[in-house]
Design a protein around this motif. Structure first.
Motif, PDB file in Angstrom:
ATOM      1  N   ASP A  60      36.416  39.353  51.693  1.00 11.90           N
ATOM      2  CA  ASP A  60      36.306  37.903  51.880  1.00 11.90           C
ATOM      3  C   ASP A  60      35.116  37.528  52.756  1.00 11.90           C
ATOM      4  O   ASP A  60      34.598  36.419  52.659  1.00 11.90           O
ATOM      5  CB  ASP A  60      37.598  37.338  52.497  1.00 11.90           C
ATOM      6  CG  ASP A  60      38.781  37.464  51.547  1.00 11.90           C
ATOM      7  OD1 ASP A  60      38.577  37.273  50.337  1.00 11.90           O
ATOM      8  OD2 ASP A  60      39.890  37.770  52.011  1.00 11.90           O
ATOM      9  N   ARG A  64      30.620  35.727  51.328  1.00 16.07           N
ATOM     10  CA  ARG A  64      29.875  34.597  51.903  1.00 16.07           C
ATOM     11  C   ARG A  64      28.386  34.874  52.065  1.00 16.07           C
ATOM     12  O   ARG A  64      27.638  34.006  52.527  1.00 16.07           O
ATOM     13  CB  ARG A  64      30.475  34.211  53.258  1.00 16.07           C
ATOM     14  CG  ARG A  64      31.555  33.135  53.188  1.00 16.07           C
ATOM     15  CD  ARG A  64      32.824  33.602  52.587  1.00 16.07           C
ATOM     16  NE  ARG A  64      33.760  32.497  52.334  1.00 16.07           N
ATOM     17  CZ  ARG A  64      34.938  32.638  51.757  1.00 16.07           C
ATOM     18  NH1 ARG A  64      35.347  33.834  51.371  1.00 16.07           N
ATOM     19  NH2 ARG A  64      35.712  31.600  51.551  1.00 16.07           N
ATOM     20  N   GLY A 157      40.804  32.752  41.151  1.00 13.41           N
ATOM     21  CA  GLY A 157      41.233  31.442  41.652  1.00 13.41           C
ATOM     22  C   GLY A 157      40.139  30.390  41.656  1.00 13.41           C
ATOM     23  O   GLY A 157      40.397  29.223  41.454  1.00 13.41           O
ATOM     24  N   ARG A 158      38.911  30.792  41.943  1.00 12.37           N
ATOM     25  CA  ARG A 158      37.770  29.873  41.907  1.00 12.37           C
ATOM     26  C   ARG A 158      36.516  30.713  41.688  1.00 12.37           C
ATOM     27  O   ARG A 158      36.525  31.914  41.959  1.00 12.37           O
ATOM     28  CB  ARG A 158      37.671  29.060  43.206  1.00 12.37           C
ATOM     29  CG  ARG A 158      37.468  29.911  44.443  1.00 12.37           C
ATOM     30  CD  ARG A 158      37.498  29.079  45.737  1.00 12.37           C
ATOM     31  NE  ARG A 158      37.485  29.968  46.904  1.00 12.37           N
ATOM     32  CZ  ARG A 158      37.867  29.596  48.115  1.00 12.37           C
ATOM     33  NH1 ARG A 158      38.282  28.367  48.345  1.00 12.37           N
ATOM     34  NH2 ARG A 158      37.812  30.448  49.119  1.00 12.37           N
ATOM     35  N   VAL A 163      39.159  34.587  45.409  1.00 11.26           N
ATOM     36  CA  VAL A 163      40.098  35.145  46.390  1.00 11.26           C
ATOM     37  C   VAL A 163      40.963  36.282  45.821  1.00 11.26           C
ATOM     38  O   VAL A 163      41.909  36.708  46.467  1.00 11.26           O
ATOM     39  CB  VAL A 163      41.006  34.030  46.964  1.00 11.26           C
ATOM     40  CG1 VAL A 163      40.157  32.931  47.605  1.00 11.26           C
ATOM     41  CG2 VAL A 163      41.919  33.438  45.896  1.00 11.26           C
ATOM     42  N   HIS A 171      44.800  41.083  44.187  1.00  8.39           N
ATOM     43  CA  HIS A 171      46.017  40.513  44.763  1.00  8.39           C
ATOM     44  C   HIS A 171      46.995  40.091  43.675  1.00  8.39           C
ATOM     45  O   HIS A 171      48.180  39.903  43.932  1.00  8.39           O
ATOM     46  CB  HIS A 171      45.666  39.277  45.608  1.00  8.39           C
ATOM     47  CG  HIS A 171      44.964  39.604  46.891  1.00  8.39           C
ATOM     48  ND1 HIS A 171      45.599  40.216  47.950  1.00  8.39           N
ATOM     49  CD2 HIS A 171      43.687  39.409  47.288  1.00  8.39           C
ATOM     50  CE1 HIS A 171      44.740  40.364  48.950  1.00  8.39           C
ATOM     51  NE2 HIS A 171      43.574  39.896  48.575  1.00  8.39           N
ATOM     52  N   HIS A 172      46.496  39.932  42.456  1.00 10.88           N
ATOM     53  CA  HIS A 172      47.257  39.195  41.460  1.00 10.88           C
ATOM     54  C   HIS A 172      46.826  39.647  40.071  1.00 10.88           C
ATOM     55  O   HIS A 172      45.640  39.831  39.828  1.00 10.88           O
ATOM     56  CB  HIS A 172      46.933  37.710  41.689  1.00 10.88           C
ATOM     57  CG  HIS A 172      47.288  36.783  40.585  1.00 10.88           C
ATOM     58  ND1 HIS A 172      48.547  36.258  40.445  1.00 10.88           N
ATOM     59  CD2 HIS A 172      46.539  36.243  39.585  1.00 10.88           C
ATOM     60  CE1 HIS A 172      48.566  35.434  39.406  1.00 10.88           C
ATOM     61  NE2 HIS A 172      47.363  35.409  38.871  1.00 10.88           N
TER      62      HIS A 172
ATOM     63  N   LEU B 211      45.317  28.115  46.613  1.00 11.41           N
ATOM     64  CA  LEU B 211      44.889  29.219  45.750  1.00 11.41           C
ATOM     65  C   LEU B 211      45.465  30.558  46.179  1.00 11.41           C
ATOM     66  O   LEU B 211      45.965  31.326  45.355  1.00 11.41           O
ATOM     67  CB  LEU B 211      43.359  29.351  45.798  1.00 11.41           C
ATOM     68  CG  LEU B 211      42.511  28.285  45.146  1.00 11.41           C
ATOM     69  CD1 LEU B 211      41.036  28.633  45.294  1.00 11.41           C
ATOM     70  CD2 LEU B 211      42.886  28.175  43.682  1.00 11.41           C
ATOM     71  N   CYS B 212      45.365  30.859  47.458  1.00 14.81           N
ATOM     72  CA  CYS B 212      45.716  32.211  47.902  1.00 14.81           C
ATOM     73  C   CYS B 212      47.215  32.486  47.793  1.00 14.81           C
ATOM     74  O   CYS B 212      47.603  33.485  47.194  1.00 14.81           O
ATOM     75  CB  CYS B 212      45.180  32.458  49.310  1.00 14.81           C
ATOM     76  SG  CYS B 212      43.382  32.634  49.318  1.00 14.81           S
ATOM     77  N   PHE B 215      48.281  33.252  44.492  1.00 13.34           N
ATOM     78  CA  PHE B 215      47.898  34.596  44.077  1.00 13.34           C
ATOM     79  C   PHE B 215      48.700  35.655  44.838  1.00 13.34           C
ATOM     80  O   PHE B 215      48.387  36.843  44.782  1.00 13.34           O
ATOM     81  CB  PHE B 215      46.398  34.819  44.315  1.00 13.34           C
ATOM     82  CG  PHE B 215      45.544  34.490  43.117  1.00 13.34           C
ATOM     83  CD1 PHE B 215      45.880  33.445  42.267  1.00 13.34           C
ATOM     84  CD2 PHE B 215      44.408  35.235  42.837  1.00 13.34           C
ATOM     85  CE1 PHE B 215      45.098  33.142  41.155  1.00 13.34           C
ATOM     86  CE2 PHE B 215      43.610  34.938  41.728  1.00 13.34           C
ATOM     87  CZ  PHE B 215      43.956  33.894  40.889  1.00 13.34           C
ATOM     88  N   ARG B 217      48.898  36.085  48.041  1.00 11.53           N
ATOM     89  CA  ARG B 217      48.249  36.604  49.234  1.00 11.53           C
ATOM     90  C   ARG B 217      48.222  35.538  50.325  1.00 11.53           C
ATOM     91  O   ARG B 217      48.532  34.368  50.082  1.00 11.53           O
ATOM     92  CB  ARG B 217      46.823  37.071  48.934  1.00 11.53           C
ATOM     93  CG  ARG B 217      45.894  35.961  48.479  1.00 11.53           C
ATOM     94  CD  ARG B 217      44.437  36.372  48.543  1.00 11.53           C
ATOM     95  NE  ARG B 217      44.007  36.572  49.929  1.00 11.53           N
ATOM     96  CZ  ARG B 217      42.764  36.816  50.299  1.00 11.53           C
ATOM     97  NH1 ARG B 217      41.820  36.899  49.391  1.00 11.53           N
ATOM     98  NH2 ARG B 217      42.455  36.986  51.566  1.00 11.53           N
ATOM     99  N   TYR B 220      43.522  32.331  54.200  1.00 12.32           N
ATOM    100  CA  TYR B 220      42.673  32.750  55.320  1.00 12.32           C
ATOM    101  C   TYR B 220      41.875  31.590  55.906  1.00 12.32           C
ATOM    102  O   TYR B 220      40.850  31.775  56.545  1.00 12.32           O
ATOM    103  CB  TYR B 220      41.812  33.960  54.977  1.00 12.32           C
ATOM    104  CG  TYR B 220      40.858  33.816  53.800  1.00 12.32           C
ATOM    105  CD1 TYR B 220      41.241  34.199  52.519  1.00 12.32           C
ATOM    106  CD2 TYR B 220      39.567  33.346  53.972  1.00 12.32           C
ATOM    107  CE1 TYR B 220      40.368  34.103  51.446  1.00 12.32           C
ATOM    108  CE2 TYR B 220      38.677  33.244  52.905  1.00 12.32           C
ATOM    109  CZ  TYR B 220      39.094  33.629  51.642  1.00 12.32           C
ATOM    110  OH  TYR B 220      38.205  33.536  50.578  1.00 12.32           O
ATOM    111  N   CYS B 222      40.051  28.966  54.827  1.00 11.58           N
ATOM    112  CA  CYS B 222      38.662  28.628  54.515  1.00 11.58           C
ATOM    113  C   CYS B 222      38.445  27.108  54.488  1.00 11.58           C
ATOM    114  O   CYS B 222      37.305  26.667  54.493  1.00 11.58           O
ATOM    115  CB  CYS B 222      38.194  29.304  53.233  1.00 11.58           C
ATOM    116  SG  CYS B 222      38.967  28.706  51.742  1.00 11.58           S
TER     117      CYS B 222
END
Lengths: 432, 277
Positions: A60, A64, A157-158, A163, A171-172, B211-212, B215, B217, B220, B222
């Motif tokens: 994560d 960035r 997710g985006r 993520v 994660h998924h 979102l997280c 999923f 999780r 965090y 953001c």
């Protein structure tokens, strides 16, 4: 022309390069005596603030570094760290990571072709301006860009700073219905990608022909993304753990970036380098489109990098479709592991080329040391050499406006994602 | 000749074809993609407004006077410190775009320990060539900001909503919920309650669509701190879930480490200040 000219092509903001740059030329006796490409990207010091963090936070964080290629940073990071933790995430994770990377290649290449580079080739100031004359072509590009983004969104997710990725896998696991919808959408844009190859081939060549040393990953069975050894195609072949024995990165006072040289010489990474070294791994369907469009490989003309990106979009679409056709959700989307001390390396193929990470972690899984070599700083020396050759070829007596336009085109062929170059400096040196 | 005085943000709606600029400071470029990823809407937007400066999209006129200036990135160099003042003076509305512009970004981690110069020397052989400030700071540290859009990254809905509202002379409706509420609306299972995963949802501003947690999780953070975030209660919960002080501090000192609520909570967590059972 014997006359001495001192031209500062100060492009305070170089349009359509992410980041800012300016170029300084000193011309003496019809030759370029001095050339400095200045790129202003303030340091963000990622390699330092990663130290002390838990390795699970790294995907994560490194995303960035670049909003356009966050997946690449996540991929190099997880592979390097998994090599320390001795994790084998298995075939499902491997396939989904490849799918995710396909999304990023499609998105990033489409963005570059339509919003950043094509306006240059066709003489427009921007994509919206180009859309007034070529609406169908611009919309086709936006559709492809959106299709790439959609792959990343389904898995992450985006599309910007997704993520979904973790050490060990994902994660998924997406539901089969979501993947079926995605598959249908990708099949729908295949004709767009085929037309794009043809269109880019017709945008033409025109760069300085010179011998480029290409560097890319090479995998025995497939077009490279996450795995393989680094090769130049002429006998040099090494693993990611030997990267810094072959490639030296250093600060150059006359320029603004950390340059990287391969055994002391400039080299090229990115779509054209990848394609030159891996074209035998393209499926027949892609090769047919390429052949009928007249894309000939290998090519050492950087103006062919547009076609190379188009071919890779088509390849990535085919590959994503292939991976989706057999999709089944995993029982476990991520492998389990325990922390373990060690040093790990990984090179993966970011849209812009080889992206190398090295991490050292302690027994608790904390980062002790991090090094990141992005593609743009590897291409920096190559860009300068290309600028020198291209500008001299075209004739230095040309008016500044023409030299500037050509220089911008040359630079943009490398798609320098300046903010992904974690090392680009805001440098002030008096060059005169 | 003096330029005509620019209308200010409280002068009501914009008349005529509005002008827009998108400026970049220290950042990853990801928030500008909220525009570049709009697809057809990008072309529609380019027709509705006059985009005077957006270097990544090809329009270059950094000194243009505009109705709305979007600013991505944080202030980390002496040049940026000057540039943001000029942009403020030539824009009617100034919108800070994303975590770097609203809180200094992930790169504000350098502010925590005063090691900037040492870190520079660790990366660059001749750090003297590079001019950089000791800190990475939010736009509002330096100039008046009319609207902050939080998120790392912000999304297309946020930026288009802002353009629409500002053109009518109003501020867009602000997000004010916490991610937990968004989670409930999305019917996501709570990862903290159900699985004991330390999650930042209870103190984080909504807007991402949870979102997280969707999923499976942890959030965090953001999107930055929510209003009246109860960081103390979450800090105690993190300690209760077994997170050591350093790890709990890192949860607050992450993407939005420079946001005052998180900066303070992280410091307290690092000292074990939430570890009181």
């Amino acid at each position: 022309m014997a006359e001495e000219r001192d031209i500062r092509i100060n492009v305070p903001v170089l349009a359509r390069v992410e980041g800012e740059g300016s170029l300084h030329l000193r011309i003496q006796g019809g030759r370029i005596a001095e050339l400095g490409l200045r790129i202003f990207e303030p340091p963000r010091l990622f390699e330092k603030f990663l130290v002390g963090r838990d390795c699970r936070e790294v995907p994560d964080m490194v995303a960035r570094i670049c909003g356009i290629c966050p997946v690449a940073y996540q991929m190099s990071a997880v592979h390097a760290i998994e090599s320390i933790l001795e994790i084998d995430p298995g075939p499902w994770v491997r396939a989904m990571r490849r799918l995710l990377y396909c999304g990023e290649w499609i998105e990033s290449h489409s963005l570059h072709i339509h919003l950043l580079a094509a306006p240059d080739f066709l003489g427009f100031g921007s994509a919206p301006e180009m859309a007034k004359v070529h609406p169908a072509e611009v919309r086709r590009g936006l559709r492809l860009q959106a299709a790439g983004n959609e792959i990343i969104r389904v898995l992450g997710g985006r599309s910007v700073h997704p993520v979904g990725v973790c050490i060990g896998g994902f994660h998924h696991a997406p539901a089969p219905e979501a993947m079926r919808e995605l598959l249908a959408r990708l099949r729908g844009v295949l004709p767009d990608a085929e037309e794009l190859v043809d269109w880019c081939a017709r945008l033409g060549a025109g760069g300085a022909q010179r011998r480029l040393t290409c560097l890319a990953l090479r995998h025995p069975a497939e077009y490279p993304m996450n795995e393989g050894r680094l090769t130049t195609g002429d006998g040099l072949d090494f693993g990611s753990s030997e990267f810094d024995r072959h490639i030296e990165e250093f600060q150059v006072p006359h320029s603004t970036a950390l340059h990287a040289l391969l055994h002391g010489e400039p080299y090229l990474v990115g779509p054209l380098a990848r394609l030159n070294l891996n074209r035998d791994h393209l499926p027949v369907a892609v090769r047919q489109v390429m052949d009928s469009a007249g894309v000939r490989l290998p090519s050492h003309d950087m103006f062919h990098s547009m076609s190379a990106r188009a071919v890779e979009i088509l390849y990535a679409l085919h590959e994503a479709i292939r991976l989706l056709e057999t999709y089944e959700p995993a029982q476990r989307s991520a492998a389990e592991y325990r922390p373990r001390a060690g040093i790990g390396y990984s090179a993966t193929e970011a849209p812009r080329g080889v992206l190398w990470h090295r991490y050292e972690i302690d027994a608790d899984g904390r980062i002790v040391d991090a090094r990141i070599v992005p593609p743009t700083s590897q291409n920096q020396a190559c860009i300068e050499a290309d600028l020198r050759a291209s500008l001299e070829d075209q004739g230095l007596e040309r008016p500044e406006s023409e030299l500037r336009a050509l220089a911008e085109k040359v630079i943009r062929n490398y798609d320098p994602c300046i903010s992904c170059a974690t090392h680009f400096l805001d440098l002030t040196v008096d060059r005169l | 000749m003096d330029a005509k005085p620019l209308p200010k943000s409280d002068d009501g709606p914009v008349t005529g074809r509005p002008t827009v600029a998108v400026h970049k400071f220290t950042s990853c470029d990801g928030c500008q993609l909220a525009f570049l990823n709009l697809g057809d809407d990008l072309l529609t937007l380019a027709g509705l407004v006059d985009i005077r400066h957006f270097a990544e999209a090809g329009m270059v006129d950094p000194e243009a006077q505009v109705d709305i200036a979007f600013v991505e990135g944080s202030i980390t160099t002496p040049d940026e410190y000057e540039r943001i003042r000029r942009i403020r003076a030539s824009s009617r509305f100034l919108v800070a775009l994303g975590a770097c512009a609203t809180a200094g970004g992930l790169q504000a981690l350098r502010n925590l320990n005063g090691l900037t110069q040492e870190w520079m020397a660790g990366i660059y052989a001749t750090p003297a060539y590079i001019r950089t400030l000791e800190t990475s700071t939010a736009i509002s540290t330096h100039v008046k900001v009319d609207l902050e859009l939080w998120g790392c990254p912000v999304n297309g809905r946020q930026v288009l909503g802002a353009v629409r509202a500002l053109l009518f002379g109003v501020l867009p409706e602000r997000e004010h919920d916490k991610v937990c509420l968004e989670c409930k609306r999305e019917r996501a299972v709570c990862v903290m309650v159900a699985r004991g995963i330390p999650c930042m949802g209870p103190v984080t501003l909504s807007g991402c669509g949870a979102l997280c947690p969707r999923f499976g999780r942890d959030c965090y953070a953001c999107y930055g701190p929510a209003e009246n975030a109860n960081t103390a209660a979450l800090g105690r919960r993190l300690a209760g879930l077994g997170l050591p002080p350093e790890a709990a501090a890192h949860r607050f000192h992450f993407i939005n480490n420079g946001a005052p609520a998180f900066l303070e909570a992280g410091r307290r967590a690092a000292e074990g200040g939430f570890d009181d059972g």
